[in-house]
Design a protein around this motif. Structure first.
Motif, PDB file in Angstrom:
ATOM      1  N   MET A   1      67.649  11.049   9.560  1.00 38.46           N
ATOM      2  CA  MET A   1      66.454  11.492   8.846  1.00 38.46           C
ATOM      3  C   MET A   1      65.212  10.909   9.495  1.00 38.46           C
ATOM      4  SD  MET A   1      67.726  11.064   4.910  1.00 38.46           S
ATOM      5  CE  MET A   1      68.570   9.518   5.249  1.00 38.46           C
ATOM      6  N   GLU A  75      70.590   5.591  13.193  1.00 39.22           N
ATOM      7  CA  GLU A  75      70.699   6.423  11.993  1.00 39.22           C
ATOM      8  C   GLU A  75      70.354   5.629  10.743  1.00 39.22           C
ATOM      9  OE1 GLU A  75      74.004   9.156   9.587  1.00 39.22           O
ATOM     10  OE2 GLU A  75      74.477   8.313  11.567  1.00 39.22           O
ATOM     11  N   GLU A  76      70.871   4.392  10.660  1.00 41.07           N
ATOM     12  CA  GLU A  76      70.597   3.575   9.474  1.00 41.07           C
ATOM     13  C   GLU A  76      69.152   3.073   9.461  1.00 41.07           C
ATOM     14  OE1 GLU A  76      72.371   2.843   6.733  1.00 41.07           O
ATOM     15  OE2 GLU A  76      73.840   4.318   7.430  1.00 41.07           O
ATOM     16  N   ALA A  79      67.261   5.881   8.128  1.00 45.15           N
ATOM     17  CA  ALA A  79      67.514   5.984   6.691  1.00 45.15           C
ATOM     18  C   ALA A  79      66.705   4.945   5.927  1.00 45.15           C
ATOM     19  CB  ALA A  79      69.005   5.810   6.412  1.00 45.15           C
ATOM     20  N   HIS A  82      63.191   6.131   5.740  1.00 49.11           N
ATOM     21  CA  HIS A  82      63.065   7.210   4.752  1.00 49.11           C
ATOM     22  C   HIS A  82      63.026   6.643   3.329  1.00 49.11           C
ATOM     23  CE1 HIS A  82      63.554  11.283   3.175  1.00 49.11           C
ATOM     24  NE2 HIS A  82      64.427  10.775   2.323  1.00 49.11           N
ATOM     25  N   THR A  83      63.919   5.698   3.052  1.00 48.66           N
ATOM     26  CA  THR A  83      63.944   5.074   1.719  1.00 48.66           C
ATOM     27  C   THR A  83      62.644   4.324   1.469  1.00 48.66           C
ATOM     28  OG1 THR A  83      66.346   4.850   1.797  1.00 48.66           O
ATOM     29  CG2 THR A  83      65.170   3.443   0.246  1.00 48.66           C
TER      30      THR A  83
END
Length: 784
Positions: A1, A75-76, A79, A82-83
């Motif tokens: 994301m 990826e994390e 993420a 995004h959070t």
């Protein structure tokens, strides 16, 4: 994301998270709702690029092109971004341009250099003097001289193994007998002790496990920054913290290039400014990471007269044995000489070679006929007299390498003509002599050596030798004169608001030797030096079980600052203390008998029954420690600049030097108290009124009136927010309290942010302001 791209913004406040395998990106994401509730605008992450497996800090980067897999990978990280964005937070990341890990099997660029030598495309990445060791890079990894450990070296296919170390073999050499095979490589494994004098690659300070990177090369810059720049331009990351710019060949050019590449994103640099030293005005950065602010905040809560008394007590107790009288400047000078001739001997050798080559090839007769030993002596004598970390091309170098320093340096020579080497070296440093690439290399290496010397001699040696007040021995601190008057503090804040309004500010970091709360407790000792001396007399018997008095003084203060704590934590900190001090043991020349005696003393004394008397004194002074803790927190969060809150420090946080201060913390804290309330109130106010604290904000001191006026430090931000704190509260109590001291508030009605029902106007009684807490944060009430 991938979060939506946002325009560059200046944080209102950041929250530092120490990422490690036990606290990866996913754990940080889980903490986001709580961290957002505090009122910060950005999370500040420790380095996120691929590091040595298991690293607890991430500064040992091995691959700039990948986000660290042990933390969850890219990826994390995306993420997490995004959070964070969903909760109104951005990300700031720490980057490490100066060095990489000397770990060939994990560091592909280094592996290729060891395999292919100077012809490798990656050879330009690293600062290696190939000519110094016959065309081989020295690798100081062997446990002893080659002859005693050669049986532990073995060829395994196309690699050479030595225990956990793995090195590539040069093509066509695997079948050679081992001695000839070693001679045929582009590297030479050697006894680790040879790093002190024979190393031929630039490293981070004296840490041979970290190899310097030549980011001054445009291709190297692009390769080592591509991933970070991608994350910035795609909106995953919003700002940068630059680690150790002083180690770079040309910090000025690097920061200009970084500024252009990031489109001017908010960037702060881990620049340690000596007392009174300005940040180069031409640097295109928001400011420093904030150690200069730390020094001023701590100094505000330090009693100058009491420190003088404490220094006298220290000299009588410890200094005659430890550092010849307890003089700070002399301690630094002695430490600098030792560092130059021991830990940084190889760096001085290389600098001398460059200087000699420059002088020998110069057409200028004034530079000719200089013996290498004379140039080396001149270099050393000037280096030890620098009072800052390094000179800069963009600053006035003559104000750093002064004529006064040169005059002192000349005294090291007997023959006047030989003393001329000092003038030669000084002219080279100032760019008044020499020319071409050799001069550029000389000036860069002189500056790099200077910064390493300052860090090693001050932070890693003198701070552990001169310890009358442990809270003053902090990065960027001035243990000789640690107190800062309110007038000087206000003047500093006014300069920050005028010149660097978006600079970073800190009071605790991953590198502070003691957390802000420990230092706040220790500062109270300057208000009661005689009580401290009395307690020491009570717990100390002349020479009984004390390996050395300097260490004992530091151990007792450690327990006072920390309070009741696990013996293991104190033992670990004191072991590091004595090894860094290097008086009776060190990291490289350990004295087991002495270290055993130190451990026995700590267990039986500070962490034993006698230590209970020190803890009892701390308990008796708890009210005044609390005033310092809350005052430090509130001043930090409301003064000019962008405050960085270190993980866990929104509440009580008692930590010693790393790795103690890099332990994982719990989110949210289990038992929030007054400090949590003050921190949250200040951060939320910053978020609610950003204009009151931003670039266009104003700062003005408020001066109390009355018999105890000196004990109230106060200021107003943009006419909208008032901060008032109690300083030197023990002296205040001994003098009879506030006694109708008043604080003239700006016109209007002012509400207590923590207790909005409390309002004040006009000349408020300070005793009323501090009715609930020894600090108060006021917000202007809007006119109805």
């Amino acid at each position: 994301m991938t979060p939506e791209r946002v325009d560059p913004v200046v944080p209102t406040a950041t929250y530092r998270l120490q990422l490690q395998p036990a606290f990866p990106f996913a754990a940080a994401a889980a903490a986001v709702p709580y961290l957002a509730s505090l009122g910060v605008s950005h999370l500040h992450l420790s380095p996120v690029l691929e590091a040595v497996p298991g690293s607890l800090h991430g500064y040992d980067v091995v691959d700039h092109a990948r986000v660290r897999e042990e933390l969850g990978g890219e990826e994390e990280l995306r993420a997490l971004a995004h959070t964070a964005r969903e909760h109104g937070l951005g990300l700031v990341v720490d980057i490490v341009p100066n060095h990489m890990a000397m770990a060939p099997r994990h560091n592909h660029a280094l592996w290729e250099v060891l395999r292919e030598g100077p012809k490798s495309p990656y050879a330009r990445w690293f600062d290696v003097d190939w000519e110094a060791q016959g065309g081989q890079m020295l690798l100081p990894v062997l446990g002893g001289p080659l002859g005693s450990v050669i049986a532990d070296l073995r060829v395994d296919g196309d690699v050479l193994r030595y225990y956990d170390h793995v090195f590539p073999l040069r093509e066509g050499t695997r079948e050679l007998p081992l001695p000839q095979l070693l001679d045929a490589q582009w590297y030479r494994p050697v006894w680790w002790r040879l790093a002190r004098t024979e190393l031929n690659y630039r490293r981070f300070f004296s840490i041979s496990e970290l190899i310097g990177v030549r980011v001054e090369d445009p291709e190297v810059f692009e390769a080592t920054h591509a991933k970070v720049l991608q994350l910035l331009h795609e909106g995953v990351v919003d700002g940068l913290r630059v680690d150790h710019p002083d180690g770079l060949a040309d910090p000025d050019a690097y920061l200009r290039r970084l500024h252009e590449a990031t489109d001017g994103r908010w960037t702060v640099v881990e620049k340690i400014l000596s007392d009174g030293e300005p940040l180069p005005a031409s640097w295109p950065v928001a400011g420093t990471t904030g150690y200069d602010a730390l020094r001023h905040i701590d100094g505000l809560f330090t009693d100058p007269a009491g420190f003088g008394e404490l220094l006298g007590q220290y000299r009588r107790f410890a200094a005659p044995q430890a550092d010849r009288g307890g003089d700070w400047a002399a301690t630094v000078r002695r430490a600098a000489y030792k560092v130059l001739t021991h830990e940084l001997a190889t760096e001085v050798d290389r600098l001398t070679r460059v200087t000699n080559r420059l002088c020998a090839a110069s057409p200028d007769p004034a530079l000719r006929d200089r013996a290498p030993w004379a140039l080396r002596t001149a270099l050393q004598e000037l280096l030890v007299r620098l009072d800052v970390y390094r000179p800069y091309a963009s600053a006035d170098a003559a104000s750093v390498v002064t004529e006064e320093a040169a005059a002192e340096a000349r005294l090291a020579f007997v023959v006047p003509e030989e003393a001329g080497a000092v003038d030669v070296v000084r002219d080279l440093v100032l760019g008044r002599a020499g020319a071409g690439p050799d001069l550029l290399e000389f000036r860069a290496r002189f500056a790099q050596t200077a910064s390493a010397l300052r860090a090693k001699s001050v932070e890693d040696t003198a701070f552990y030798r001169h310890v009358p007040l442990l809270s003053a021995t902090e990065v960027g601190g001035n243990p000789g004169t640690p107190a800062v008057s309110p007038e000087d503090f206000h003047a500093y804040c006014a300069r920050v608001q005028r010149d660097w309004p978006a600079t970073g500010t800190v009071v605790s970091t991953h590198d502070t030797k003691r957390s802000a709360d420990v230092r706040a407790a220790l500062a109270v000792l300057t208000e009661c030096p005689q009580r401290w001396a009395d307690v020491l007399a009570e717990v100390t018997r002349a020479g009984e079980g004390v390996p050395d008095a300097q260490m004992a003084w530091a151990a007792w203060q450690t327990v006072f600052g920390l309070g009741t704590a696990a013996e293991e934590r104190v033992q670990q900190a004191l072991l590091k203390h004595v090894r860094e001090a290097g008086l009776f043991t060190s990291w490289t020349e350990q004295e087991p008998a002495y270290e055993k005696a130190v451990a026995a003393f700590v267990a039986a004394g500070p962490c034993g029954t006698p230590g209970e008397h020190v803890v009892a004194l701390r308990s008796a002074l708890e009210e005044h420690i609390r005033a310092n803790v809350l005052g430090t927190a509130l001043v930090h969060l409301t003064m000019p600049g962008v405050p960085d809150v270190y993980q866990g420090t929104e509440g009580e946080y008692l930590a010693l030097v790393d790795p103690d201060n890099r332990r994982t913390v719990r989110f949210p804290p289990e038992d929030p108290g007054d400090k949590d309330a003050v921190t949250t109130a200040a951060l939320r106010l910053r978020a609610r009124r950003p204009a009151a604290f931003g670039d266009a904000a104003t700062y003005a001191p408020l001066t109390a009136e009355g018999p105890a006026a000196a004990h109230c430090a106060a200021f107003v931000r943009s006419g909208e927010v008032v901060t008032a704190v109690t300083r030197l509260s023990l002296r205040l109590a001994e003098a009879g309290g506030w006694r109708n001291t008043r604080l003239p508030l700006p016109p209007g009605r002012w509400s207590d942010v923590l207790s909005p029902e409390r309002e004040f106007t006009g000349h408020a009684r300070v005793e009323d302001l501090f009715e609930r807490l020894p600090v108060v944060l006021l917000e202007r009430v809007a006119a109805e």
